[in-house]
Structure formats: C-alpha cells, structure tokens
Scaffold this active site. Structure first.
Site, PDB file in Angstrom:
ATOM      1  N   LYS A  39       1.827  -3.602   8.836  1.00 26.81           N
ATOM      2  CA  LYS A  39       3.003  -2.742   8.775  1.00 26.81           C
ATOM      3  C   LYS A  39       4.222  -3.573   9.135  1.00 26.81           C
ATOM      4  O   LYS A  39       4.325  -4.136  10.215  1.00 26.81           O
ATOM      5  CB  LYS A  39       2.845  -1.586   9.765  1.00 26.81           C
ATOM      6  CG  LYS A  39       3.890  -0.517   9.630  1.00 26.81           C
ATOM      7  CD  LYS A  39       3.454   0.684  10.450  1.00 26.81           C
ATOM      8  CE  LYS A  39       4.435   1.826  10.347  1.00 26.81           C
ATOM      9  NZ  LYS A  39       3.901   3.004  11.050  1.00 26.81           N
ATOM     10  N   LEU A  72       0.843  -1.198   0.000  1.00 25.63           N
ATOM     11  CA  LEU A  72       0.000   0.000   0.000  1.00 25.63           C
ATOM     12  C   LEU A  72       0.873   1.240   0.000  1.00 25.63           C
ATOM     13  O   LEU A  72       0.520   2.267  -0.566  1.00 25.63           O
ATOM     14  CB  LEU A  72      -0.893   0.018   1.248  1.00 25.63           C
ATOM     15  CG  LEU A  72      -1.989  -1.042   1.309  1.00 25.63           C
ATOM     16  CD1 LEU A  72      -2.604  -1.089   2.694  1.00 25.63           C
ATOM     17  CD2 LEU A  72      -3.053  -0.736   0.269  1.00 25.63           C
ATOM     18  N   GLY A  73       1.982   1.146   0.631  1.00 26.71           N
ATOM     19  CA  GLY A  73       2.879   2.291   0.694  1.00 26.71           C
ATOM     20  C   GLY A  73       4.185   1.854   1.292  1.00 26.71           C
ATOM     21  O   GLY A  73       4.272   0.811   1.953  1.00 26.71           O
ATOM     22  N   GLN A  74       5.245   2.596   0.972  1.00 25.95           N
ATOM     23  CA  GLN A  74       6.514   2.263   1.612  1.00 25.95           C
ATOM     24  C   GLN A  74       7.372   3.499   1.782  1.00 25.95           C
ATOM     25  O   GLN A  74       7.293   4.446   1.025  1.00 25.95           O
ATOM     26  CB  GLN A  74       7.253   1.196   0.812  1.00 25.95           C
ATOM     27  CG  GLN A  74       7.524   1.551  -0.629  1.00 25.95           C
ATOM     28  CD  GLN A  74       8.214   0.419  -1.344  1.00 25.95           C
ATOM     29  OE1 GLN A  74       9.144  -0.176  -0.830  1.00 25.95           O
ATOM     30  NE2 GLN A  74       7.752   0.122  -2.551  1.00 25.95           N
ATOM     31  N   GLY A  75       8.122   3.451   2.822  1.00 24.86           N
ATOM     32  CA  GLY A  75       9.008   4.574   3.097  1.00 24.86           C
ATOM     33  C   GLY A  75      10.329   4.012   3.521  1.00 24.86           C
ATOM     34  O   GLY A  75      10.588   2.825   3.343  1.00 24.86           O
ATOM     35  N   GLY A  82      10.025   1.073   6.255  1.00 27.69           N
ATOM     36  CA  GLY A  82       9.398  -0.227   6.081  1.00 27.69           C
ATOM     37  C   GLY A  82       8.292  -0.159   5.047  1.00 27.69           C
ATOM     38  O   GLY A  82       8.221   0.793   4.278  1.00 27.69           O
ATOM     39  N   ASP A  98       3.740  13.466  16.121  1.00 34.37           N
ATOM     40  CA  ASP A  98       3.982  13.521  14.679  1.00 34.37           C
ATOM     41  C   ASP A  98       2.692  13.803  13.928  1.00 34.37           C
ATOM     42  O   ASP A  98       2.308  13.088  12.999  1.00 34.37           O
ATOM     43  CB  ASP A  98       4.620  12.215  14.206  1.00 34.37           C
ATOM     44  CG  ASP A  98       5.286  12.391  12.844  1.00 34.37           C
ATOM     45  OD1 ASP A  98       5.557  13.559  12.454  1.00 34.37           O
ATOM     46  OD2 ASP A  98       5.533  11.378  12.170  1.00 34.37           O
ATOM     47  N   VAL A 128       3.975  -1.109   4.072  1.00 38.13           N
ATOM     48  CA  VAL A 128       2.653  -1.482   4.552  1.00 38.13           C
ATOM     49  C   VAL A 128       1.981  -2.316   3.472  1.00 38.13           C
ATOM     50  O   VAL A 128       1.960  -1.941   2.307  1.00 38.13           O
ATOM     51  CB  VAL A 128       1.805  -0.244   4.865  1.00 38.13           C
ATOM     52  CG1 VAL A 128       0.406  -0.667   5.302  1.00 38.13           C
ATOM     53  CG2 VAL A 128       2.466   0.568   5.958  1.00 38.13           C
TER      54      VAL A 128
END
Ligand SMILES: *[C@@H]1O[C@H](CO)[C@@H](O)[C@H](O)[C@H]1NC(C)=O
Ligand SMILES: *[C@@H]1O[C@H](CO)[C@@H](O)[C@H](O)[C@H]1NC(C)=O
Ligand SMILES: *[C@@H]1O[C@H](CO)[C@@H](O)[C@H](O)[C@H]1NC(C)=O
Ligand SMILES: *[C@@H]1O[C@H](CO)[C@@H](O)[C@H](O)[C@H]1NC(C)=O
Ligand SMILES: *[C@@H]1O[C@H](CO)[C@@H](O)[C@H](O)[C@H]1NC(C)=O
Ligand SMILES: *[C@@H]1O[C@H](CO)[C@@H](O)[C@H](O)[C@H]1NC(C)=O
Length: 757
Positions: free
Chosen positions: A457, A427-430, A433, A555, A435
């Site tokens: 996650k 779904l997404g990554q940074g 790590g 955050d 997701v």
C-alpha cells in the site's frame, strides 16, 4: 695544297675571354688535390692528377707550375682552367705577321711554346676552330695527328678589297676573317701565313695576318680586329687530356690504375688512354682516395627532387622518393596519390578511437551521475527512515518473537517486488493512494522457487507535520494483531517520504464485490453470510478487548472485508488510515459513502466509542442480508438509507421485500433470518448505550451460525455441487491465501487515539 677546299670553310669566329666550364669540381670545399699538396695558384684550383710538386702530380706530364704572378703554367703555357672531365684551357700565343710601308716585317710564330713532348694532350676538335684574320690572306697549319706517325694540315683564306667590304656584324664570314674546323688528335703546330697581293695596302687597314686555334666561343670578330692593334697576343684554346695507357681494360689490371673508389673508367681515343669518373650518385675527385675521393651525394639535401606527398630518402649512390604514409604511387614522376584503403583505415581507426572515447566518457559520466544519485537517494532514505520513526519501530520489532516478527523493508526491495510500482501491478486505487501486488523472494518455510505474494500500500504524500512516533506506534500495534480473520501486516518500509505498508495478499476481493454482484451473490448462502458476519464480529470483539484502552476500527464496511478462496473473512484497513492526510480523511469519510455506516451519535457528539463500531457492524449485517447498498436508490429513484428502510420493513413485517432473493429459497431458514434481523435492529440503536457490546454480538451470531449449520445437515443442499462442498466446510479460515486490499476505506485511526490517551 687544296686551297679551294680551304676557301669553302666557314668563316665566322667569335672571341671570348669568358671561360665557362661545366665542372664537377665547383664545390671549392672539396679536397681536390692530394693531402698536403698545394691545390691553388692565385684564383686557380689544381686538381689531382695535376700537381706542382713531386708526389702531388700523377706523372711528369701533369706537372704544373705556379709563377710569381700567380699564373699557373703547363710547361710555358698559361693555364686558365683544369677540368676533371678531361679538358684544359690554355691561353695560347697567336701567330701573326705585319707588313710595314717601309717593307719591314714583324712576325710572331708562337708555335714553339706548344711543342709538347708528351702524348697526353691534343686540341679539342669540338670546341676549337682555326681562325685567320687579315685581308687577301691565307694561313694554314701543319701538325701531328694521333702522335708523331701522322701529319695533318688545314687552313683558310680571307679576302677584302676595301674596308667597306668587311662585315661588322660580329661573324667571321670570309671577308677579313675566315675559320676552319679542326679534326681530333691534333698536336704540335707549324703555322704558315701568306698574303696574296704582295702586301698591297688598303686604306685604313693594318696590314697584318693573324692565325690561331681558339675556343670557338672565346673569339668574336669585329672590324677593330683589322683596323686596330690587338691588345693581347694570346687567346684561349681547349686541350683534351687523358691518363696515357692502352685502354681501361689493361689499366685496371695494372697497379698504376688511376681510378679510385666508387668510380668507372672511360676509354679515350686521343690522347690515347682513359679518364676516371665518379659513379652516378657520387661526387669528388675520382683520382683520389679518402676525403677527396668519390663520396655519396646526399641528394635529399638542397632542392626537392621528390614530387608531391613523397619523402626523399638518400641511399648509397642513389636516393628514393618514398610515398608518405597513407599514399601510394610514384614519388619521382607524378607524385604520390592518396591510398584510399589506408586512408579509410586511418579514418576508420581514428573514428573508432574517438567513438570509444566518447562512449567511455558518457559511460563514466552516467556511472558518476548514478553513483551521486544513489548517494543522494541513500541520504534521503536515511532522513525519511528517521522521520518516520524507523529507529523506534526497528527496536520494537526486534523484540517480537521470530515467526510473527514484522519486517522493515527497504525501498529497493519493494521496488523489485512490484516491478518498480508498475501500472500493471495495481490492485486498486483510491484518492488516498494505490495498492500494488508484489512478489517477494522466498521466505522461511517456502521452497526456493516459490514467491510470497504481497500487497503493498503506497499512500500519497502524508501530513508530515504529524508526529511520526505515533505512526510508528500504530504500525507496531497493527503488526501485533494476530488474528486469523485480520489481514496481516507483514511489515513496512520507512525510507520513503510516505511510508509503504506491506500486507499479506488475499485473492478473492472484497465482501462488497461479492454481495453487490448478482452472480457472485448467488453463491453466498445464508450460512456463508452468517459465518462472514460472525468472523467480522469476532475480530471487532477481539480488537475491543485485546487492548486497554480498546482499539476501535472505526471504518467497518463491506469494502473493508476481504474474502479468501474459502470465503473466510479478512478484516482490513483499520488504524492505518491515519496515514492519510488528516483533514482529507475526515471529509472523505463523510462524502465517500462510508457515510451510511456512520454512527449518528458520533456524528452529533463527535465522541468516538466502541459502540460506533457496533453501529457500523449493524449496518454491515443488514447489507449482508439484503444485498443492498447502505445508501441506494429504489425503483422510484428515491434515495434510501438501508438502515432506516430495513427497520421500517422489519417493523411492518415486510422483510421479504428487502431480503436478498438468494436467501428466500429455503423456508426452513426464514426464522433464522428474522432472528438475525431483530438483533441487527438492536445494533443500530440511536443511543450507543442501547447497543450491545461487540462481544455479545459475536456470541449471538456464533449461536445463530451454529444453529444454521445444524439445520443444513437436515436440509437439502443448496446451489451447485461445488457450493455444496463449500457449505459443508467448517469456517476455520487459513489466513494466508487470497488477497486484495481496499484502499477506499480511509477512516481515521481510532487506534492512535487510544494509544495517545
Ligand atoms: C661575342 O658576341 C656575343 C654576342 O654578341 C657575346 O654574347 C659574347 O659575350 C661575345 N664574346 C666575347 C668573348 O666578347
Ligand atoms: C682572382 O679573382 C679576382 C676576383 O674574382 C680577380 O679580381 C683577380 O684579378 C683574379 N686574379 C687572377 C690572378 O686572375
Ligand atoms: C671530333 O673528333 C671526334 C673523333 O674523331 C669525332 O667523333 C667528332 O665528330 C669530332 N667533332 C667535331 C665537331 O668535328
Ligand atoms: C715544325 O717545324 C719544326 C722546326 O722546323 C720541326 O722540327 C717539326 O717537325 C715541324 N712539325 C711538323 C708537324 O711539321
Ligand atoms: C477466487 O478467485 C479466483 C481467481 O482470482 C477464482 O478462480 C475463484 O473461483 C474465486 N473463488 C471464489 C470463492 O470466489
Ligand atoms: C480452504 O479450506 C480447505 C479445507 O479446509 C483448506 O485445505 C484450504 O487451505 C483452505 N484455503 C484457504 C485459503 O484457507
């Protein structure tokens, strides 16, 4: 007397004392005589029907005697050999006459000896010849033929005028020696010898005449026969014998039939009667029963009768050459050839077997290997589970009430849910790590074919030096947060090296995505924006007051606010950022542009308070109203920080410059916007103490939101008809619908800090 005829007879004679007989009785181990009968006489064997004693011979004519010199005698004639094929070798006396110079004569008739009283024997016409040796001499014999009814005479004449005339090449060729063939059926000889020249003396020659029937190969003529005295008065001759009877037919009918088991009968012309022979494939004495009789020959013993690739098999009276397995053809003649069909079947059979074994072995190998790796994995899971504080967490979770209870998932459960963490599920990554979207099997309250959507996650290697119990604490606290505007933590998985967190799935992305996308932003009315801000403020207010000491999100930013289908805000990603490596988190928080949200006081002092969240929220509110990034580049390409720019616009009364154009359509709401802008100003005060508390913020925004709602009832609907319905919806969000989780929001866990205190 037909002398001319006699002269033309062939005249070569060889004398041989060697007697070679083809005999089936060669095997001396065989019993050839009747049981309890003497079967030898010196070197000679005595086969039945011959015998010495009564009951040992078949009939009187086969009676033989063995004298004291171990010489076998038939009547008075010495016997050299007896063959069951029907021959008998005798050593017969030579008829001779010698004339001396003084006129005296020495004669040896020798015929009486062979006056046979029976019809059982006659001279063999094939092997014998009648020979006369002497100079200018002739001799003939008179005999019976085929019994006593017929007589027969024959003879020959030999000339020699001088010694030189006599050939010495070994042939009986007419000079000094002549020979005549004899017919069959001859017996009882009366030999007559004559000299043509009144016994004229020739120098160097003994004046003798010799006449005899001899085995052709048993006599070689030489000049010595004429010039020297003979050292023996006997030479071998061959007799035929037979069992005297009419023929086989009548014999077989009589009880005296001489042929025994496994034999056949052969008729004989003369001596008139029959002979017995073993059938083919048998050997033995055909005149005997029992052990001496005809026995099957095991042809397979001894020399190899069969050809290549075949096996000899003895049969009664016969044998076969059977082709070896996998071969076909003729074992007797050319030999067997490989039978391709059977051969390939064999090859195929054996290769199939080999293949099966290889497959089975490989399969076993992998099974064992897999089992081992599973065991190892199992061990690692146990180890990680303990290290990650799983024991503690499990205990705490178990105390939670049923429905809301967080779960501890197993790694393979999540592997299945996320299709082994497939790329397509990301779904997404940074940099911290990834997701993954996942589907869990039906949970309570859902029908069987429904699946629960989750977001998993998966962080990169975490700092394992940190205290794992602290992590467990954190997860526990998060799991307890039960607010409709917070993304719910469903549970976690602790048996991996770095723990996995499982969230509910929210499907419409982040607030950031919506604000900064021009099309999506056009759907975000002021009312929706106010509501989202209010909901976020309420979450922070709840966090700050729910626990003591307070939980600080730390955050807050548009990327950490998720939206569901109804634009309901879902605050995500707090506290848990602690999972990421500590150092990197700190650095990246600054670098990654959450920097724009960061409380300047905290940056200076390093002291974190609840007011830091208030500052961040102030910036977020400005972002919501302006649709601008917290750090952005203006038309001149200069970097601008939203908070600073927003405040200057507010002070200089140039708000329309900075506000999102989508909000400027309705004049009625402008006052409300300015009001909101003014409160935002207070949230971003440099000193934390000057900022209101989150509770105050939430109350203020709720008021503005309510005011807005009332205004909208009077005002014209804005946007599309679809939007209309949304605008009219109350903002009571239902927590479990859409999803997406930001992972770009690291942020250090304020919560752990709080808990540590
Ligand atoms: C007769 O002569 C032949 C040839 O010379 C010889 O092989 C054979 O042994 C001789 N036979 C006798 C009985 O001497
Ligand atoms: C028997 O045979 C042996 C050798 O085979 C020989 O020396 C001997 O003279 C023979 N005896 C008779 C009686 O022929
Ligand atoms: C021996 O006699 C038989 C029968 O009379 C005859 O068939 C055969 O040809 C004769 N053999 C010789 C060599 O004369
Ligand atoms: C041979 O001579 C004897 C005595 O003289 C006689 O009895 C016999 O019949 C003769 N045999 C033949 C075949 O002539
Ligand atoms: C939410 O996302 C779904 C698909 O993911 C889309 O069809 C829907 O229009 C979105 N709703 C909003 C309010 O953005
Ligand atoms: C959106 O609002 C409607 C109406 O109140 C409600 O039925 C629906 O469940 C909501 N959807 C979500 C995801 O909360």
């Amino acid at each position: 007397m037909g002398l001319n005829y006699l002269l033309q007879a062939p005249i070569t004679i060889f004398v041989s004392l060697l007697i070679i007989f083809s005999s089936t009785i060669c095997g001396s181990n065989l019993l050839i005589a009747k049981p309890h009968c003497q079967d030898t006489c010196g070197n000679f064997t005595i086969p039945f029907p011959f015998g010495i004693k009564k009951n040992c011979y078949l009939s009187q004519e086969f009676k033989v005697t063995c004298n004291k010199d171990n010489i076998l005698l038939l009547g008075e004639i010495p016997v050299l050999d007896i063959s069951l094929e029907g021959q008998l070798w005798i050593n017969k006396v030579i008829s001779s006459i010698c004339f001396r110079r003084d006129g005296s004569i020495q004669a040896n008739a020798g015929d009486q000896e062979f006056r046979m009283s029976t019809n059982s024997f006659s001279f063999n016409n094939f092997s014998n010849v009648f020979v006369v040796v002497g100079c200018d001499s002739y001799a003939y014999f008179t005999s019976f033929r085929f019994g006593k009814q017929q007589t027969f005479s024959t003879g020959c004449i030999s000339f020699c005028r001088s010694k030189e005339e006599i050939s010495n090449d070994g042939f009986c060729s007419g000079a000094g020696c002549c020979q005549a063939k004899i017919p069959s059926g001859i017996s009882d000889l009366n030999t007559s010898l004559y000299n043509l020249n009144n016994y004229r003396y020739i120098e160097g020659i003994k004046n003798c005449i010799y006449a005899f029937i001899v085995g052709e190969k048993s006599f070689n003529f030489s000049i010595d026969r004429i010039t020297k005295p003979w050292n023996s008065n006997r030479l071998p001759a061959v007799l035929d014998w037979a069992i005297v009877d009419n023929n086989c037919g009548t014999a077989q009918a009589s009880k005296d039939y001489a042929c025994k088991g496994n034999t056949f009968c052969q008729d004989k012309d003369y001596p008139k009667g029959y002979l017995c022979h073993c059938k083919q494939g048998y050997q033995g004495n055909p005149y005997l029963d029992g052990p001496g009789g005809c026995k099957d020959i095991n042809e397979c013993e001894g020399s190899n009768l069969c050809k290549k690739n075949s096996v000899c098999q003895n049969k009664i009276g016969n044998y076969t050459c059977k082709c070896s397995h996998g071969y076909k053809g003729d074992g007797f003649l050319e030999g067997c050839k490989r039978d391709e069909q059977i051969f390939y079947k064999l090859i195929a059979g054996s290769s199939v077997a080999t293949l099966v074994i290889i497959l089975a072995t490989t399969w076993l190998y992998f099974i064992i290997k897999k089992r081992k790796s599973i065991q190892r994995k199992e061990m690692m899971r146990d180890k990680f589970f303990k290290e990650n504080g799983g024991v503690l967490l499990k205990e705490r979770f178990s105390k939670q009430e049923g429905d809301k209870r967080a779960k501890i998932y197993h790694e393979n459960e999540l592997e299945r849910a996320t299709d082994n963490f497939a790329q397509s599920r990301i779904l997404g990554q940074g940099r911290y790590g990834k997701v993954f979207k996942g589907y869990l099997k039906a949970v309570k309250g859902m029908s069987d074919n429904e699946q629960q959507e989750i977001a998993v996650k998966k962080s990169k290697q975490m700092d394992r030096s940190g205290q794992m119990e602290t992590f467990a604490n954190e997860v526990f606290v998060l799991s307890q947060i039960n607010h409709k505007n917070v993304v719910r933590l469903l549970g976690c998985c602790l048996d991996t090296e770095s723990p996995l967190l499982v969230y509910e799935f929210i499907d419409n992305g982040t607030l950031s995505d919506h604000i900064h996308d021009s099309i999506k932003a056009s759907f975000l009315s002021l009312q929706i924006r106010l509501r989202i801000a209010t909901e976020t403020a309420e979450v922070l207010s709840y966090l700050h007051s729910a626990a003591s000491p307070p939980l600080i999100h730390r955050d807050i930013k548009s990327a950490n606010i998720l939206l569901d289908k109804n634009y309901t805000a879902k605050v995500a990603d707090f506290g848990v950022s602690r999972l990421f490596p500590l150092d990197e988190t700190q650095v990246s928080t600054v670098i990654l542009g959450t920097f724009g949200y960061l409380d300047p006081e905290y940056m200076h002092t390093g002291k974190l308070t609840v007011k830091s969240d208030v500052y961040s929220f102030g910036v977020l509110l400005m972002e919501i109203m302006t649709g601008k990034k917290v750090v952005y580049f203006d038309l001149q390409g200069e970097e601008r920080r939203l908070a600073k720019h927003f405040l200057s616009c507010l002070n200089e009364n140039r708000m329309s410059e900075i506000l999102d154009a989508n909000l400027l359509h309705q004049k009625e709401t402008y006052g409300l916007i300015i009001e909101a802008a003014l409160v935002a100003k207070s949230y971003v005060s440099i000193r934390g103490d000057d900022r209101p508390s989150m509770r105050e913020v939430a109350t203020k925004l709720r008021g503005l939101s309510d005011e807005m709602k009332q205004m909208n009832f009077q005002a014209k609907p804005y946007g599309s008809s679809k939007m209309e319905s949304i605008l009219l919806e109350p903002s009571m969000g239902h927590a479990f619908d859409g999803i997406s989780i930001s992972i770009d929001g690291p942020g250090m866990s304020s919560m752990s800090r709080v808990l540590d205190n």
